[in-house]
Motif scaffolding. Structure first.
Motif, PDB file in Angstrom:
ATOM      1  N   TYR A 138       1.655  10.748  10.565  1.00 21.12           N
ATOM      2  CA  TYR A 138       1.532   9.288  10.540  1.00 21.12           C
ATOM      3  C   TYR A 138       2.161   8.670  11.789  1.00 21.12           C
ATOM      4  O   TYR A 138       2.997   9.276  12.448  1.00 21.12           O
ATOM      5  CB  TYR A 138       2.106   8.663   9.265  1.00 21.12           C
ATOM      6  CG  TYR A 138       3.578   8.908   8.992  1.00 21.12           C
ATOM      7  CD1 TYR A 138       4.548   7.987   9.382  1.00 21.12           C
ATOM      8  CD2 TYR A 138       3.997  10.041   8.312  1.00 21.12           C
ATOM      9  CE1 TYR A 138       5.888   8.194   9.110  1.00 21.12           C
ATOM     10  CE2 TYR A 138       5.333  10.258   8.036  1.00 21.12           C
ATOM     11  CZ  TYR A 138       6.278   9.328   8.434  1.00 21.12           C
ATOM     12  OH  TYR A 138       7.603   9.545   8.160  1.00 21.12           O
ATOM     13  N   HIS A 157       4.235   5.440  13.350  1.00 18.38           N
ATOM     14  CA  HIS A 157       5.240   4.519  12.834  1.00 18.38           C
ATOM     15  C   HIS A 157       5.650   3.514  13.905  1.00 18.38           C
ATOM     16  O   HIS A 157       5.892   3.893  15.049  1.00 18.38           O
ATOM     17  CB  HIS A 157       6.472   5.314  12.379  1.00 18.38           C
ATOM     18  CG  HIS A 157       7.497   4.483  11.676  1.00 18.38           C
ATOM     19  ND1 HIS A 157       7.396   4.171  10.350  1.00 18.38           N
ATOM     20  CD2 HIS A 157       8.623   3.898  12.116  1.00 18.38           C
ATOM     21  CE1 HIS A 157       8.438   3.424   9.996  1.00 18.38           C
ATOM     22  NE2 HIS A 157       9.197   3.242  11.064  1.00 18.38           N
ATOM     23  N   VAL A 194       6.014  -0.337   9.989  1.00 24.74           N
ATOM     24  CA  VAL A 194       4.641  -0.085   9.579  1.00 24.74           C
ATOM     25  C   VAL A 194       4.319   1.369   9.866  1.00 24.74           C
ATOM     26  O   VAL A 194       4.493   1.847  10.988  1.00 24.74           O
ATOM     27  CB  VAL A 194       3.646  -1.006  10.338  1.00 24.74           C
ATOM     28  CG1 VAL A 194       2.214  -0.669   9.955  1.00 24.74           C
ATOM     29  CG2 VAL A 194       3.956  -2.468  10.075  1.00 24.74           C
ATOM     30  N   SER A 195       3.861   2.068   8.841  1.00 27.52           N
ATOM     31  CA  SER A 195       3.432   3.462   8.991  1.00 27.52           C
ATOM     32  C   SER A 195       1.964   3.538   8.633  1.00 27.52           C
ATOM     33  O   SER A 195       1.527   2.963   7.638  1.00 27.52           O
ATOM     34  CB  SER A 195       4.228   4.384   8.064  1.00 27.52           C
ATOM     35  OG  SER A 195       5.588   4.379   8.419  1.00 27.52           O
ATOM     36  N   SER A 196       1.196   4.243   9.459  1.00 30.46           N
ATOM     37  CA  SER A 196      -0.226   4.407   9.179  1.00 30.46           C
ATOM     38  C   SER A 196      -0.610   5.856   9.414  1.00 30.46           C
ATOM     39  O   SER A 196      -0.088   6.511  10.319  1.00 30.46           O
ATOM     40  CB  SER A 196      -1.070   3.468  10.039  1.00 30.46           C
ATOM     41  OG  SER A 196      -0.781   3.660  11.405  1.00 30.46           O
ATOM     42  N   GLN A 197      -1.517   6.327   8.592  1.00 36.24           N
ATOM     43  CA  GLN A 197      -1.958   7.708   8.671  1.00 36.24           C
ATOM     44  C   GLN A 197      -2.692   7.938   9.976  1.00 36.24           C
ATOM     45  O   GLN A 197      -3.458   7.093  10.433  1.00 36.24           O
ATOM     46  CB  GLN A 197      -2.862   8.043   7.498  1.00 36.24           C
ATOM     47  CG  GLN A 197      -3.327   9.477   7.507  1.00 36.24           C
ATOM     48  CD  GLN A 197      -4.296   9.763   6.380  1.00 36.24           C
ATOM     49  OE1 GLN A 197      -4.865   8.881   5.774  1.00 36.24           O
ATOM     50  NE2 GLN A 197      -4.490  11.036   6.105  1.00 36.24           N
ATOM     51  N   ASN A 254       0.801  -1.228   0.000  1.00 30.63           N
ATOM     52  CA  ASN A 254       0.000   0.000   0.000  1.00 30.63           C
ATOM     53  C   ASN A 254       0.832   1.275   0.000  1.00 30.63           C
ATOM     54  O   ASN A 254       0.412   2.299   0.536  1.00 30.63           O
ATOM     55  CB  ASN A 254      -0.964   0.005   1.197  1.00 30.63           C
ATOM     56  CG  ASN A 254      -1.872  -1.195   1.192  1.00 30.63           C
ATOM     57  OD1 ASN A 254      -2.380  -1.579   0.141  1.00 30.63           O
ATOM     58  ND2 ASN A 254      -2.051  -1.806   2.340  1.00 30.63           N
ATOM     59  N   PHE A 282      -0.624   5.153   0.852  1.00 27.60           N
ATOM     60  CA  PHE A 282      -0.158   5.778   2.088  1.00 27.60           C
ATOM     61  C   PHE A 282       0.524   7.121   1.824  1.00 27.60           C
ATOM     62  O   PHE A 282       0.194   8.124   2.447  1.00 27.60           O
ATOM     63  CB  PHE A 282       0.798   4.846   2.845  1.00 27.60           C
ATOM     64  CG  PHE A 282       1.480   5.510   3.995  1.00 27.60           C
ATOM     65  CD1 PHE A 282       0.771   5.821   5.148  1.00 27.60           C
ATOM     66  CD2 PHE A 282       2.816   5.856   3.930  1.00 27.60           C
ATOM     67  CE1 PHE A 282       1.384   6.452   6.221  1.00 27.60           C
ATOM     68  CE2 PHE A 282       3.439   6.487   4.990  1.00 27.60           C
ATOM     69  CZ  PHE A 282       2.720   6.783   6.129  1.00 27.60           C
TER      70      PHE A 282
END
Length: 121
Positions: free
Chosen positions: A98, A100, A112-115, A14, A18
């Protein structure tokens, strides 16, 4: 958890979705796509030096101590301050837009990075 080592990029999930959501510039998005990054982690107790080596000689380094505020840089080059934590064997940091995490799984570094969604009422 011991993080020290040199890790070669193997793949991502993704990526395009992202980086667009966090507002990364299109030139940075293209530069990062399928980029063979080498991440080098030097750890001395709770002190870390986290360096990413990009093709062409560019490097980005974040130096931090678990539980203490540090000057950091995002993948887009923006400077900010953050307190990096250790939670359940994972390194955890909130970047400006984000969240992390990084952990060692089967001898591999998994990041793993997520908004981050922010609601204001």
């Amino acid at each position: 958890m011991a993080f020290a080592g040199k890790y070669e990029f193997e793949g991502d999930e993704n990526y395009d979705d992202f980086v667009k959501k966090i507002g990364l510039a299109s030139d940075k998005i293209e530069m990062g796509r399928n980029c063979k990054i080498v991440t080098e982690v030097v750890q001395n107790g709770n002190d870390f030096t986290w360096t990413q080596h990009f093709p062409g000689g560019r490097t980005m380094t974040n130096t931090f101590t678990i539980g203490k505020e540090a000057d950091m840089e995002t993948m887009g080059g923006k400077k900010f301050k953050a307190t990096v934590k250790m939670e359940d064997g994972k390194i955890v940091a909130d970047f400006p837009n984000y969240h992390h995490t990084a952990e060692i799984c089967g001898g591999k570094l998994v990041e793993v990075s997520s908004q981050i969604s922010r609601l204001v009422y």
